[in-house]
Design a protein around this motif. Structure first.
Motif, PDB file in Angstrom:
ATOM      1  N   PRO A  61      -8.705  -4.995   3.956  1.00 52.59           N
ATOM      2  CA  PRO A  61      -7.656  -6.001   4.187  1.00 52.59           C
ATOM      3  C   PRO A  61      -7.359  -6.827   2.937  1.00 52.59           C
ATOM      4  N   ALA A  62      -8.401  -7.152   2.165  1.00 51.63           N
ATOM      5  CA  ALA A  62      -8.200  -7.937   0.954  1.00 51.63           C
ATOM      6  C   ALA A  62      -7.351  -7.187  -0.071  1.00 51.63           C
ATOM      7  N   THR A  63      -7.449  -5.851  -0.069  1.00 49.31           N
ATOM      8  CA  THR A  63      -6.636  -5.053  -0.987  1.00 49.31           C
ATOM      9  C   THR A  63      -5.163  -5.145  -0.608  1.00 49.31           C
ATOM     10  N   TYR A  64      -4.871  -5.005   0.680  1.00 50.62           N
ATOM     11  CA  TYR A  64      -3.485  -5.156   1.129  1.00 50.62           C
ATOM     12  C   TYR A  64      -2.954  -6.558   0.821  1.00 50.62           C
ATOM     13  N   ALA A  65      -3.789  -7.556   1.024  1.00 52.77           N
ATOM     14  CA  ALA A  65      -3.361  -8.930   0.742  1.00 52.77           C
ATOM     15  C   ALA A  65      -3.056  -9.112  -0.745  1.00 52.77           C
ATOM     16  N   ARG A  66      -3.879  -8.510  -1.604  1.00 54.94           N
ATOM     17  CA  ARG A  66      -3.649  -8.612  -3.047  1.00 54.94           C
ATOM     18  C   ARG A  66      -2.350  -7.920  -3.431  1.00 54.94           C
ATOM     19  N   TRP A  67      -2.109  -6.760  -2.840  1.00 55.50           N
ATOM     20  CA  TRP A  67      -0.845  -6.062  -3.123  1.00 55.50           C
ATOM     21  C   TRP A  67       0.347  -6.904  -2.690  1.00 55.50           C
ATOM     22  N   ALA A  68       0.248  -7.507  -1.523  1.00 56.93           N
ATOM     23  CA  ALA A  68       1.358  -8.345  -1.043  1.00 56.93           C
ATOM     24  C   ALA A  68       1.615  -9.512  -1.982  1.00 56.93           C
ATOM     25  N   ASP A  69       0.564 -10.077  -2.533  1.00 57.01           N
ATOM     26  CA  ASP A  69       0.702 -11.218  -3.446  1.00 57.01           C
ATOM     27  C   ASP A  69       1.267 -10.816  -4.809  1.00 57.01           C
ATOM     28  N   SER A  70       1.292  -9.509  -5.093  1.00 58.10           N
ATOM     29  CA  SER A  70       1.714  -9.035  -6.416  1.00 58.10           C
ATOM     30  C   SER A  70       3.212  -8.813  -6.534  1.00 58.10           C
ATOM     31  N   ASP A  73       9.088 -11.841  -2.680  1.00 62.84           N
ATOM     32  CA  ASP A  73       9.155 -12.065  -1.234  1.00 62.84           C
ATOM     33  C   ASP A  73       9.973 -11.002  -0.508  1.00 62.84           C
ATOM     34  N   ASP A  74      11.001 -10.471  -1.145  1.00 62.86           N
ATOM     35  CA  ASP A  74      11.856  -9.507  -0.460  1.00 62.86           C
ATOM     36  C   ASP A  74      11.415  -8.058  -0.672  1.00 62.86           C
ATOM     37  N   PHE A  75      10.279  -7.851  -1.283  1.00 61.15           N
ATOM     38  CA  PHE A  75       9.722  -6.511  -1.483  1.00 61.15           C
ATOM     39  C   PHE A  75       9.105  -6.031  -0.177  1.00 61.15           C
ATOM     40  N   ARG A  76       9.190  -4.722   0.094  1.00 59.92           N
ATOM     41  CA  ARG A  76       8.629  -4.166   1.320  1.00 59.92           C
ATOM     42  C   ARG A  76       7.784  -2.924   1.026  1.00 59.92           C
ATOM     43  N   PHE A  77       6.701  -2.791   1.798  1.00 60.84           N
ATOM     44  CA  PHE A  77       5.817  -1.636   1.724  1.00 60.84           C
ATOM     45  C   PHE A  77       6.030  -0.741   2.941  1.00 60.84           C
ATOM     46  N   SER A  78       6.059   0.551   2.710  1.00 63.18           N
ATOM     47  CA  SER A  78       5.925   1.533   3.781  1.00 63.18           C
ATOM     48  C   SER A  78       4.525   2.125   3.646  1.00 63.18           C
ATOM     49  N   LEU A 112       5.130  -5.886   5.075  1.00 63.01           N
ATOM     50  CA  LEU A 112       5.032  -4.581   5.727  1.00 63.01           C
ATOM     51  C   LEU A 112       6.399  -4.257   6.325  1.00 63.01           C
ATOM     52  N   GLY A 113       7.047  -3.228   5.780  1.00 59.78           N
ATOM     53  CA  GLY A 113       8.399  -2.909   6.219  1.00 59.78           C
ATOM     54  C   GLY A 113       8.503  -1.699   7.106  1.00 59.78           C
ATOM     55  N   CYS A 114       7.540  -0.781   7.003  1.00 57.07           N
ATOM     56  CA  CYS A 114       7.635   0.464   7.758  1.00 57.07           C
ATOM     57  C   CYS A 114       6.260   1.106   7.868  1.00 57.07           C
ATOM     58  N   VAL A 115       6.019   1.773   8.984  1.00 59.05           N
ATOM     59  CA  VAL A 115       4.852   2.635   9.149  1.00 59.05           C
ATOM     60  C   VAL A 115       5.357   4.066   9.224  1.00 59.05           C
ATOM     61  N   LEU A 116       4.846   4.908   8.330  1.00 55.75           N
ATOM     62  CA  LEU A 116       5.268   6.299   8.235  1.00 55.75           C
ATOM     63  C   LEU A 116       4.233   7.199   8.901  1.00 55.75           C
TER      64      LEU A 116
END
Length: 250
Positions: A61-70, A73-78, A112-116
């Protein structure tokens, strides 16, 4: 020469455009800032990325949080669903695995924008299994869901109706999966995965292909849709993505 020093304006061109992973080769580095991590530099130019490593192994979870902080605000991950769920358990008896994955990627927050979901080519459509799985998936995730099925049975009327009912987007893949030809859309939003053709994962797309794709995206109003280049093995993905971004501005 490509000139993409500014990110695509989401208000004018709200297509989520990116690559599978955020590695930046030295050959493709010119449009990106010289300082920061690869993800920080990538996120300053592009507005989305597809995380494929989650398919093979879990991330903290900390890895995902670090990625989000990098990223902005309008960036999205799939994020790609783990293969344990799709390939090993084959969509059955996977409640615990779904909950664990949701707990991990939830640390991306609003980014988090999409789950593939990518299914194995051998997995046939089973209406009862699919309905139960997609219901559980929707209960866990309140974001766009995209499904890349590769067995022909997933492209029939029953499967199409179920995907529509569950608001799951059928992935448009190149090379195409399942039966040849155009496949009926299941939601208003598109999720396009470009794996490279003719040599999958390696081939770069031609200027003509990218121009036709850009024209199609403009025509269909791509707001909220995704276009991901997965031809990363030769480094072509980033060049194709930047070229398409530039075409979307014209």
């Amino acid at each position: 020469m490509l000139c993409c020093n500014k990110r695509m304006n989401k208000r004018t061109h709200p297509l989520y455009l990116g690559t599978a992973g955020w590695s930046i080769s030295s050959a493709a580095a010119a449009p990106f800032p010289p300082e920061g991590s690869h993800l920080q530099r990538y996120g300053s130019v592009l507005n989305s990325v597809e995380i494929n490593t989650s398919f093979y192994r879990p991330h903290q979870p900390a890895t995902y949080a670090r990625w989000a902080d990098s990223v902005p605000d309008d960036f999205r991950f799939s994020v790609k669903l783990p293969r344990q769920i799709t390939h090993e358990l084959r969509l059955t008896q996977c409640d615990a695995e779904l909950a664990r994955f949701a707990g991990e990627v939830g640390h991306l927050g609003d980014k988090l924008g999409c789950v593939l979901v990518q299914l194995p080519p051998s997995l046939r459509f089973d209406a009862a299994v699919a309905q139960e799985f997609l219901t559980r998936l929707r209960q866990q995730f309140g974001v766009m869901l995209a499904l890349e099925a590769r067995h022909a049975s997933w492209f029939g009327e029953d499967a199409t109706a179920l995907l529509r009912e569950r608001h799951v987007t059928r992935v448009r893949a190149d090379p195409p999966a399942g039966p040849p030809g155009a496949h009926e859309a299941t939601t208003e939003l598109a999720y396009i995965r470009l794996h490279g053709s003719p040599k999958i994962y390696y081939s770069s797309y031609t200027d003509a292909f990218l121009e036709e794709l850009a024209a199609s995206l403009h025509q269909k109003n791509a707001a909220g849709s995704w276009c991901i280049f997965d031809n990363t093995a030769s480094g072509a993905a980033l060049f194709n993505t930047l070229a398409l971004q530039q075409l979307m501005h014209t």
